[in-house]
Design a protein around this motif. Structure first.
Motif, mmCIF file in Angstrom:
data_model
loop_
_atom_site.group_PDB
_atom_site.id
_atom_site.type_symbol
_atom_site.label_atom_id
_atom_site.label_comp_id
_atom_site.label_asym_id
_atom_site.label_seq_id
_atom_site.Cartn_x
_atom_site.Cartn_y
_atom_site.Cartn_z
ATOM 1 N N ASP A 10 71.106 7.187 77.946
ATOM 2 C CA ASP A 10 71.306 6.680 77.152
ATOM 3 C C ASP A 10 71.298 6.967 75.123
ATOM 4 O O ASP A 10 70.617 7.759 75.069
ATOM 5 C CB ASP A 10 70.187 5.125 77.393
ATOM 6 N N PHE A 11 71.520 5.886 74.536
ATOM 7 C CA PHE A 11 71.283 6.329 72.785
ATOM 8 C C PHE A 11 70.388 5.279 72.838
ATOM 9 O O PHE A 11 70.133 4.299 72.887
ATOM 10 C CB PHE A 11 72.727 6.376 72.391
ATOM 11 N N GLU A 12 69.593 5.791 71.359
ATOM 12 C CA GLU A 12 69.113 4.883 70.671
ATOM 13 C C GLU A 12 69.222 3.616 70.032
ATOM 14 O O GLU A 12 70.877 3.888 69.205
ATOM 15 C CB GLU A 12 68.233 5.897 69.217
ATOM 16 N N ARG A 13 68.882 2.262 69.402
ATOM 17 C CA ARG A 13 69.830 1.840 69.425
ATOM 18 C C ARG A 13 69.899 1.771 67.473
ATOM 19 O O ARG A 13 69.016 2.804 66.711
ATOM 20 C CB ARG A 13 68.534 0.663 68.949
ATOM 21 N N ALA A 15 72.220 3.801 66.485
ATOM 22 C CA ALA A 15 73.029 5.338 66.958
ATOM 23 C C ALA A 15 74.202 5.202 66.023
ATOM 24 O O ALA A 15 74.909 3.627 66.520
ATOM 25 C CB ALA A 15 72.761 5.846 67.925
ATOM 26 N N PHE A 17 78.438 6.770 66.097
ATOM 27 C CA PHE A 17 79.176 8.266 66.093
ATOM 28 C C PHE A 17 80.585 8.058 65.776
ATOM 29 O O PHE A 17 80.694 7.270 65.487
ATOM 30 C CB PHE A 17 79.518 7.635 67.958
ATOM 31 N N VAL A 28 78.107 0.966 67.084
ATOM 32 C CA VAL A 28 78.416 1.102 68.393
ATOM 33 C C VAL A 28 78.718 -0.392 68.706
ATOM 34 O O VAL A 28 78.167 -1.272 68.280
ATOM 35 C CB VAL A 28 76.623 1.454 69.772
ATOM 36 N N THR A 31 79.763 -0.971 74.826
ATOM 37 C CA THR A 31 79.971 -0.348 75.487
ATOM 38 C C THR A 31 80.174 0.109 77.254
ATOM 39 O O THR A 31 80.592 -1.395 77.746
ATOM 40 C CB THR A 31 77.954 0.475 76.406
ATOM 41 N N ALA A 50 75.278 6.454 82.314
ATOM 42 C CA ALA A 50 75.142 6.551 81.416
ATOM 43 C C ALA A 50 75.840 4.862 80.586
ATOM 44 O O ALA A 50 76.808 4.205 81.326
ATOM 45 C CB ALA A 50 75.641 7.246 80.406
ATOM 46 N N PRO A 53 79.504 4.762 75.002
ATOM 47 C CA PRO A 53 79.543 3.980 73.826
ATOM 48 C C PRO A 53 81.330 4.020 73.199
ATOM 49 O O PRO A 53 82.137 4.752 73.494
ATOM 50 C CB PRO A 53 78.666 4.076 72.366
#
Length: 161
Positions: A10-13, A15, A17, A28, A31, A50, A53
């Motif tokens: 997962d990715f951090e809150r 985050a 991209f 994001v 997802t 996963a 996003p």
């Protein structure tokens, strides 16, 4: 039945991209849940899970799925799994490679066709001046494989059975 293990990524809150089109950093938008088969971990099939996003680019106004580093988005295998499958298929029959990887042979053929088509699309034939043709027996029963090879670079241009 084969035992399987799952790894969750997962990715951090909050985050951000980069937009695949223009490179602008974006938060994001939403997802998509994705699943990829990875190389076996000891005797267990291993799967990556996963949340892939999507970003709504503030610069180009396009909602886009962010590329995943370990896999192609429309591919159900990690890049390492695909590379290992290609290595096995180069050394043994597809059915034997499929048995070792514990996958159906039609999935192995999809991996094979993707990478061969990609290599053929990147192949530059403008410098080819001499072509050698070789026909060899594939197995008993008079089944032959015909190869067309660039004489100068020794690159296989086309193969057919």
């Amino acid at each position: 039945m084969d035992e399987a293990r799952s790894l969750y990524i997962d990715f951090e809150r909050e985050a951000e991209f980069a937009c695949p089109h223009c490179g602008t950093a974006n938060k994001v938008y939403d997802t998509e849940k994705k699943l990829w088969r990875h190389l076996d971990f000891w005797n267990w099939k291993t799967y990556f899970h996963a949340r892939a996003p999507r970003t709504d680019c503030t610069n180009c106004n396009i909602v886009t799925l962010v590329p995943i580093q370990w896999a192609r988005l429309q591919f159900h295998f990690t890049l390492l799994f695909g590379a290992w499958a290609m290595r096995l298929m180069a050394e043994r029959p597809f059915n034997a490679a499929a048995r070792e990887l514990r996958e159906h042979d039609t999935r192995m053929w999809r991996i094979f066709h993707y990478y061969v088509n990609q290599a053929m699309a990147e192949l530059n034939l403008t410098q080819v001046t001499w072509i050698a043709v070789n026909e060899t027996l594939s197995r008993c029963g008079h089944r032959y494989i015909t190869l067309f090879v660039d004489v100068n670079t020794k690159i296989v241009l086309f193969a057919t059975a």
